[in-house]
Write an enzyme that holds these catalytic residues in place. Structure first.
Site, short mmCIF file in Angstrom:
data_model
loop_
_atom_site.label_atom_id
_atom_site.label_comp_id
_atom_site.label_asym_id
_atom_site.label_seq_id
_atom_site.Cartn_x
_atom_site.Cartn_y
_atom_site.Cartn_z
N ASN A 21 1.87 2.01 -0.51
CA ASN A 21 1.27 2.91 -1.49
C ASN A 21 1.94 4.28 -1.40
OD1 ASN A 21 -0.68 1.30 -2.78
ND2 ASN A 21 -2.15 1.61 -1.13
N HIS A 71 -2.84 -3.23 -9.90
CA HIS A 71 -1.39 -2.95 -9.98
C HIS A 71 -0.74 -3.65 -11.18
CE1 HIS A 71 -1.30 -0.92 -6.08
NE2 HIS A 71 -2.09 -1.88 -5.64
#
Ligand code: NDP
Length: 495
Positions: free
Chosen positions: A133, A60
């Site tokens: 997510n 990320h």
């Protein structure tokens, strides 16, 4: 009003006349002499530049973010005592960070990947982080596989190239990821912009009440902009020609007052339903069907302010599934439990042990935790002379709530677990293919969606070592034999 003109100083505040030149010896001739160790400005400037980068997130790393507000729109007080979820109209300041997972910082926005969807809500009872997510399921259900999963999606250790062979080698042999894989290779894997993605908890959480009652929930933030996506070829083109496309899209939308919004929903399951449910509700490779657990709206998220400074607001932001307010509690989902350790640990490594003091992470409510003090970069008064040990009679402290699963005031509910210690592996059964099959059938109802999934998988698998093709086809055949046959005939080698 004209902005005040700042006076340039060194970092310690001393005014300094010229930031553009170094101190040197000179006898007045055009050739100047050596520079000086006493030139604090020069040394600080060079030394600080060498230290401008902090450790990049191992996953990320590449992200876009913004500020906004979450508003409670529906009464869910029967489910939770959380202050920010009580009283329709209650508003909380919000910070969002949407990221790709595998590629490093500075990579292209439109790359095929899952998007991390992290939201920090600054409530009067402390911060609430939702570290979600953009797909509702995950690739693994045993957290020890997390580093392996991510390495297989990143670069080959020898060539440093992204490598479809290691990707399929991992997934062929860890087939619990099939549901998430199918979503990744559907058009949702290449969103048009972060404004068009949903945020899903994936994990099952608990909402709790002080009376000890609780409900299991999954949380969904659905984009009110819709779910617009890119075709694979378009995403690839943009990755080359306009790699910051998503970043610019969000920035420009907010800057022009076109504020993106999401509606927040719950799926709610009682403890009794959970006990008799047909699969383990703590398995994050599975969704809860809408027909059995309908979406219940409860809130609205609006993004209305761009970061004032990307590094200060977004890069330094630290989100963790362990950051939760009273009224929300974790469950026995093993991936959730592991993330509750891993995320704060990553923040301690990346930002230092006092990362909560940074403005982007600092709660808006009073914080009093005098047993956690000192450490690098402490930006507070460090609790002055207050006792740094528990149970002092010199400085009384008030305590609120009851100790919950998170060590916070999470409600009176107790959950007793017993049984033998063992390694509970992720062995696959036919049940694991039911929902991927439902997804494949769902795509049949939308024009072109099955074709896109087939060609996206075939394009990627086709670039992997041919020795891995059959294993992947066998996995897809367990979902649907027609799906496997169509992927096989779309493989470049078959053409
Ligand atoms: P439903 O038909 O009620 O739900 C299907 C959901 O799939 C939709 O509500 C939508 O969720 C999502 N969806 C629709 N089109 C697409 C697409 N092209 N690509 C990706 N997602 C899409 O049935 P079920 O709840 O029984 O779910 C059936 C299957 O749908 C599941 O097995 C799962 O694969 C998939 N799915 C289910 C979700 C859930 O939480 N129940 C969420 C997402 C997908 P949304 O509005 O959230 O986009």
């Amino acid at each position: 009003m004209a902005p005040t003109i700042p006076t340039y100083t060194l970092s310690e505040g001393c005014p300094y006349a010229d930031p553009t030149t170094a101190q040197r010896f000179s006898d007045g001739s055009p050739i100047k002499g050596l520079m000086l160790l006493q030139d604090t400005q020069l040394i600080e400037t060079l030394a600080h530049f060498n230290r401008e980068r902090i450790p990049e997130r191992v996953v990320h790393a590449h992200a876009v973010g913004a500020w906004g507000e979450f508003e409670l729109t529906h009464d869910i007080s029967h489910l939770t005592d959380a202050q920010f979820l009580n009283g329709i109209g209650t508003k909380s300041k919000a910070l969002i960070r949407v990221s790709t997972v595998g590629p490093g910082a500075g990579s292209a926005d439109t790359i095929r990947d899952v998007r991390g969807w992290a939201l920090k809500l600054f409530t009067e009872e402390g911060n609430q982080d939702f570290v979600f997510n953009d797909i509702p399921v995950f690739f693994i259900r045993d957290p020890i596989k997390f580093p392996s999963l991510n390495r297989s999606h990143k670069r080959h250790p020898a060539t440093n190239l992204t490598d479809s062979t290691i990707f399929w080698d991992f997934h062929n042999n860890n087939q619990e990821g099939i549901h998430a894989l199918m979503m990744l290779f559907s058009d949702r894997g290449t969103p048009k912009s972060v404004r068009y993605v949903n945020g899903y908890s994936g994990h099952t959480y608990k909402l709790t009440k002080k009376d000890g009652s609780f409900s299991y929930v999954k949380i969904h933030f659905k984009s009110n902009q819709g779910n617009d996506t890119l075709l694979d070829a378009e995403a690839t083109r943009l990755a080359g020609q306009d790699p910051d496309n998503h970043t610019a899209d969000l920035w420009n939308a907010i800057q022009s007052g076109n504020f993106p919004t999401w509606t927040a929903y719950l799926q709610v399951m009682t403890p009794e339903q959970a006990e008799s449910f047909r699969f383990n509700i703590f398995d994050m490779t599975k969704i809860w069907p809408h027909s059995e657990f309908p979406l219940v709206p409860f809130g609205k998220l609006t993004l209305s302010r761009n970061p004032g400074n990307y590094f200060a607001d977004i890069e330094q932001a630290a989100f963790s599934p362990s950051t939760m307010v009273p009224g929300i509690a974790p469950t026995a989902d093993p991936v959730l439990q592991a993330r509750m350790f891993a995320y704060p640990d990553a923040a301690r490594y990346r930002l230092g042990v006092n990362y909560q003091h940074l403005p982007c992470n600092r709660p808006v409510c009073p914080v009093y935790n005098p047993y956690q003090r000192d450490g690098f970069m402490n930006a507070t008064d460090n609790y002055g002379s207050d006792p740094n040990y528990v149970r002092s009679s010199l400085r009384p402290i008030e305590f609120k709530g009851t100790v919950g699963a998170n060590g916070s005031a999470a409600g009176g509910h107790q959950q007793w677990v017993s049984g033998a210690i063992g390694n509970y592996t992720s062995e696959m059964t036919d049940v694991d293919f039911v929902q991927p099959r439902a997804f494949w059938n769902l795509l049949a109802t939308q024009e072109g969606q099955q074709e896109h999934l087939v060609s996206n998988v075939a394009g990627h698998l086709g670039s992997a070592d041919p020795r891995l093709h059959q294993g992947a086809l066998d996995m897809f055949a367990r979902v649907d034999t027609e799906l496997a046959a169509r992927i096989k005939s779309a493989l470049p080698q078959s053409k």
